[in-house]
Design a protein around this motif. Structure first.
Motif, PDB file in Angstrom:
ATOM      1  N   ASP A 154      11.778  15.855   7.058  1.00  0.00           N
ATOM      2  CA  ASP A 154      12.535  14.685   6.608  1.00  0.00           C
ATOM      3  C   ASP A 154      11.618  13.580   6.121  1.00  0.00           C
ATOM      4  OD1 ASP A 154      15.464  15.234   7.353  1.00  0.00           O
ATOM      5  OD2 ASP A 154      14.349  15.836   9.136  1.00  0.00           O
ATOM      6  N   ALA A 155      10.426  13.508   6.726  1.00  0.00           N
ATOM      7  CA  ALA A 155       9.526  12.410   6.364  1.00  0.00           C
ATOM      8  C   ALA A 155       8.092  12.703   6.783  1.00  0.00           C
ATOM      9  CB  ALA A 155      10.004  11.112   7.034  1.00  0.00           C
ATOM     10  N   LEU A 156       7.180  11.943   6.191  1.00  0.00           N
ATOM     11  CA  LEU A 156       5.767  11.970   6.582  1.00  0.00           C
ATOM     12  C   LEU A 156       5.350  10.560   6.955  1.00  0.00           C
ATOM     13  CD1 LEU A 156       4.012  13.817   3.601  1.00  0.00           C
ATOM     14  CD2 LEU A 156       4.636  14.811   5.820  1.00  0.00           C
ATOM     15  N   VAL A 157       4.372  10.464   7.830  1.00  0.00           N
ATOM     16  CA  VAL A 157       3.749   9.161   8.083  1.00  0.00           C
ATOM     17  C   VAL A 157       2.270   9.286   7.726  1.00  0.00           C
ATOM     18  CG1 VAL A 157       3.175   7.408   9.789  1.00  0.00           C
ATOM     19  CG2 VAL A 157       5.393   8.539   9.874  1.00  0.00           C
ATOM     20  N   LEU A 158       1.820   8.403   6.837  1.00  0.00           N
ATOM     21  CA  LEU A 158       0.454   8.457   6.308  1.00  0.00           C
ATOM     22  C   LEU A 158      -0.128   7.051   6.261  1.00  0.00           C
ATOM     23  CD1 LEU A 158       1.421  10.572   3.172  1.00  0.00           C
ATOM     24  CD2 LEU A 158       0.096  11.459   5.079  1.00  0.00           C
ATOM     25  N   ALA A 159      -1.440   6.972   6.081  1.00  0.00           N
ATOM     26  CA  ALA A 159      -2.070   5.667   5.883  1.00  0.00           C
ATOM     27  C   ALA A 159      -1.730   5.152   4.478  1.00  0.00           C
ATOM     28  CB  ALA A 159      -3.584   5.782   6.034  1.00  0.00           C
ATOM     29  N   TYR A 160      -1.312   3.890   4.406  1.00  0.00           N
ATOM     30  CA  TYR A 160      -1.029   3.300   3.087  1.00  0.00           C
ATOM     31  C   TYR A 160      -2.225   3.448   2.155  1.00  0.00           C
ATOM     32  CZ  TYR A 160      -0.492  -0.086  -0.613  1.00  0.00           C
ATOM     33  OH  TYR A 160      -0.437  -0.655  -1.852  1.00  0.00           O
ATOM     34  N   ALA A 161      -3.403   3.170   2.691  1.00  0.00           N
ATOM     35  CA  ALA A 161      -4.599   3.108   1.839  1.00  0.00           C
ATOM     36  C   ALA A 161      -4.811   4.398   1.049  1.00  0.00           C
ATOM     37  CB  ALA A 161      -5.836   2.798   2.682  1.00  0.00           C
ATOM     38  N   GLY A 162      -4.678   5.529   1.738  1.00  0.00           N
ATOM     39  CA  GLY A 162      -4.902   6.808   1.073  1.00  0.00           C
ATOM     40  C   GLY A 162      -3.859   7.069   0.006  1.00  0.00           C
ATOM     41  N   VAL A 163      -2.601   6.815   0.344  1.00  0.00           N
ATOM     42  CA  VAL A 163      -1.499   7.043  -0.584  1.00  0.00           C
ATOM     43  C   VAL A 163      -1.685   6.171  -1.831  1.00  0.00           C
ATOM     44  CG1 VAL A 163       1.007   6.864  -0.877  1.00  0.00           C
ATOM     45  CG2 VAL A 163       0.064   7.647   1.311  1.00  0.00           C
ATOM     46  N   HIS A 164      -2.033   4.921  -1.594  1.00  0.00           N
ATOM     47  CA  HIS A 164      -2.228   3.973  -2.689  1.00  0.00           C
ATOM     48  C   HIS A 164      -3.397   4.394  -3.582  1.00  0.00           C
ATOM     49  CE1 HIS A 164      -2.748   0.196  -4.812  1.00  0.00           C
ATOM     50  NE2 HIS A 164      -3.996   0.147  -4.382  1.00  0.00           N
ATOM     51  N   ARG A 165      -4.517   4.762  -2.945  1.00  0.00           N
ATOM     52  CA  ARG A 165      -5.699   5.112  -3.735  1.00  0.00           C
ATOM     53  C   ARG A 165      -5.473   6.346  -4.586  1.00  0.00           C
ATOM     54  NH1 ARG A 165      -9.242   3.813   1.498  1.00  0.00           N
ATOM     55  NH2 ARG A 165      -9.328   1.556   1.190  1.00  0.00           N
ATOM     56  N   LEU A 166      -4.632   7.256  -4.135  1.00  0.00           N
ATOM     57  CA  LEU A 166      -4.366   8.446  -4.939  1.00  0.00           C
ATOM     58  C   LEU A 166      -3.263   8.192  -5.972  1.00  0.00           C
ATOM     59  CD1 LEU A 166      -4.800  11.461  -2.522  1.00  0.00           C
ATOM     60  CD2 LEU A 166      -6.451  10.283  -3.973  1.00  0.00           C
ATOM     61  N   GLY A 167      -2.825   6.949  -6.075  1.00  0.00           N
ATOM     62  CA  GLY A 167      -1.839   6.599  -7.108  1.00  0.00           C
ATOM     63  C   GLY A 167      -0.430   7.041  -6.763  1.00  0.00           C
ATOM     64  N   LEU A 168      -0.140   7.227  -5.469  1.00  0.00           N
ATOM     65  CA  LEU A 168       1.163   7.762  -5.078  1.00  0.00           C
ATOM     66  C   LEU A 168       2.037   6.721  -4.370  1.00  0.00           C
ATOM     67  CD1 LEU A 168      -0.242  11.143  -3.712  1.00  0.00           C
ATOM     68  CD2 LEU A 168       0.939  10.793  -5.887  1.00  0.00           C
ATOM     69  N   ALA A 169       1.656   5.443  -4.517  1.00  0.00           N
ATOM     70  CA  ALA A 169       2.346   4.387  -3.760  1.00  0.00           C
ATOM     71  C   ALA A 169       3.835   4.303  -4.085  1.00  0.00           C
ATOM     72  CB  ALA A 169       1.671   3.041  -3.992  1.00  0.00           C
ATOM     73  N   GLU A 170       4.239   4.763  -5.271  1.00  0.00           N
ATOM     74  CA  GLU A 170       5.674   4.677  -5.604  1.00  0.00           C
ATOM     75  C   GLU A 170       6.519   5.622  -4.753  1.00  0.00           C
ATOM     76  OE1 GLU A 170       4.369   8.065  -8.145  1.00  0.00           O
ATOM     77  OE2 GLU A 170       3.490   6.140  -7.547  1.00  0.00           O
ATOM     78  N   GLN A 171       5.863   6.560  -4.077  1.00  0.00           N
ATOM     79  CA  GLN A 171       6.615   7.474  -3.192  1.00  0.00           C
ATOM     80  C   GLN A 171       6.901   6.862  -1.820  1.00  0.00           C
ATOM     81  OE1 GLN A 171       5.607  11.582  -2.949  1.00  0.00           O
ATOM     82  NE2 GLN A 171       4.388  11.572  -4.817  1.00  0.00           N
ATOM     83  N   ILE A 172       6.273   5.704  -1.545  1.00  0.00           N
ATOM     84  CA  ILE A 172       6.420   5.105  -0.219  1.00  0.00           C
ATOM     85  C   ILE A 172       7.832   4.558  -0.008  1.00  0.00           C
ATOM     86  CG2 ILE A 172       5.675   3.146   1.226  1.00  0.00           C
ATOM     87  CD1 ILE A 172       2.859   3.524  -0.022  1.00  0.00           C
TER      88      ILE A 172
END
Ligand code: PBG
Length: 313
Positions: A164-182
């Motif tokens: 249903d969901a994942l929990v990840l560090a914002y920093a990593g998600v953002h740096r890989l350009g995937l912040a719109e998935q948050i």
């Protein structure tokens, strides 16, 4: 002599992004110097024939880079501060800690639901005991699915394993350009980040003044104070990555507030506390908070967590 400066990094997408970012920052500050990236596998065989005692058994993601530094094969190593053990091998130091990204964890859910809105018994993937414990503390009904692998792999598992969901560090998600998935930034009162999360550190040979002067301007005073306090807390707790410890230092002018949590794996027991004091005393504040938390029950929680881990190791 204009010898090239070799920047060592792991080869995951996130690690490469971070190392390239550091290289760009250095290149723009020192246009006359040649900087070169050197990717390294962290599970190479050469780890087996070098005195491990020198390095210790922590630092799964950092050991090989540290060996390369000590051998002079690279001149600096770029790490996620989160992955760097609180004690460095003799001869190495943290030369700079770069300005921190938003340090918290985020939820990426399949149907855009926030943590509080996930259906009862929802399956949530995470890679750390710290997140597991704090998520269960907030939502004991959740089914936590422990996952290995880097960020890209974990995002793939969200769909593949029908989570249903994942929990990840914002920093990593953002740096890989995937912040719109948050879907949601998980509030700090629900989940404190890992020590050092969101900050990139540069490790060098102690006393290497040429490299130190090259990287000096990368250091961010506030981030350094916050991460120093967090690492002092962790060291005094003797935490490591196998126990659920969260911490967050926040600097406001000359003062720093450090919050910490130690939680049982099932989230049922937790000790959470905070201290405030002068930035100049960041390390001492971390130690003070740790001792207070240990006395308030964190010692029992940590012992139980370690025993549990040993049983399953
Ligand atoms: N555990 C791996 C790791 N190491 C650093 C980050 C994120 C980047 C950072 O904290 O600076 C991640 C990914 C994650 O935990 O989701």
């Amino acid at each position: 002599m204009n010898k090239e400066i070799v920047i060592g990094t792991r080869e995951s997408r996130l690690a490469l992004w971070q190392a390239r970012w550091v290289a760009e920052q250095l290149q723009s500050r020192h246009p006359g110097v040649n900087f070169r990236l050197q990717g390294m596998k962290t599970h190479g065989d050469n780890i087996l024939d070098v005195a491990l005692a020198k390095i210790g058994d922590k630092g799964l993601f950092t050991k090989e880079l540290e060996l390369a530094l000590l051998k002079g094969k690279i001149d600096l190593a770029v790490h996620s501060m989160k992955d760097l053990p609180t004690e460095l091998p003799p001869g190495l130091s943290i030369g700079a800690i770069c300005r921190r990204e938003y340090p918290g964890d985020v939820l990426i859910s399949r149907r855009g639901l926030k943590l509080a809105e996930l259906p009862s018994g929802a399956r949530v993937g995470t890679s750390s005991l710290r997140r597991t414990a704090q998520l269960l503390r907030f939502r004991p009904d959740l089914q936590i699915s422990t996952m290995r692998g880097n960020l890209t792999t974990r995002l793939r598992k969200l769909t593949e394993q029908n989570l249903d969901a994942l929990v990840l560090a914002y920093a990593g998600v953002h740096r890989l350009g995937l912040a719109e998935q948050i879907t949601q930034r998980i509030p700090f009162d629900i989940c404190l980040p890992a020590v050092g999360q969101g900050a990139i550190g540069v490790e060098i040979r102690s006393g290497d003044e040429r490299i130190q002067s090259l990287i000096d301007s990368l250091n961010d005073r506030e981030t350094q104070a916050a991460v120093t306090a967090e690492r002092a807390l962790m060291k005094e707790l003797e935490g490591g990555c196998q126990v659920p410890v969260g911490a967050l230092g926040r600097v406001d002018g000359e003062m720093i507030t450090l919050e910490g949590i130690v939680a049982s794996l099932d989230g049922r027991r937790a000790v959470r506390d905070a201290v405030t004091g002068p930035v100049a005393e960041a390390s001492a504040l971390g130690r003070t908070l740790a001792r207070r938390m240990l006395a308030a029950g964190a010692a029992e929680i940590l012992n139980a967590a370690r025993q549990e881990f040993d049983l399953h190791a």
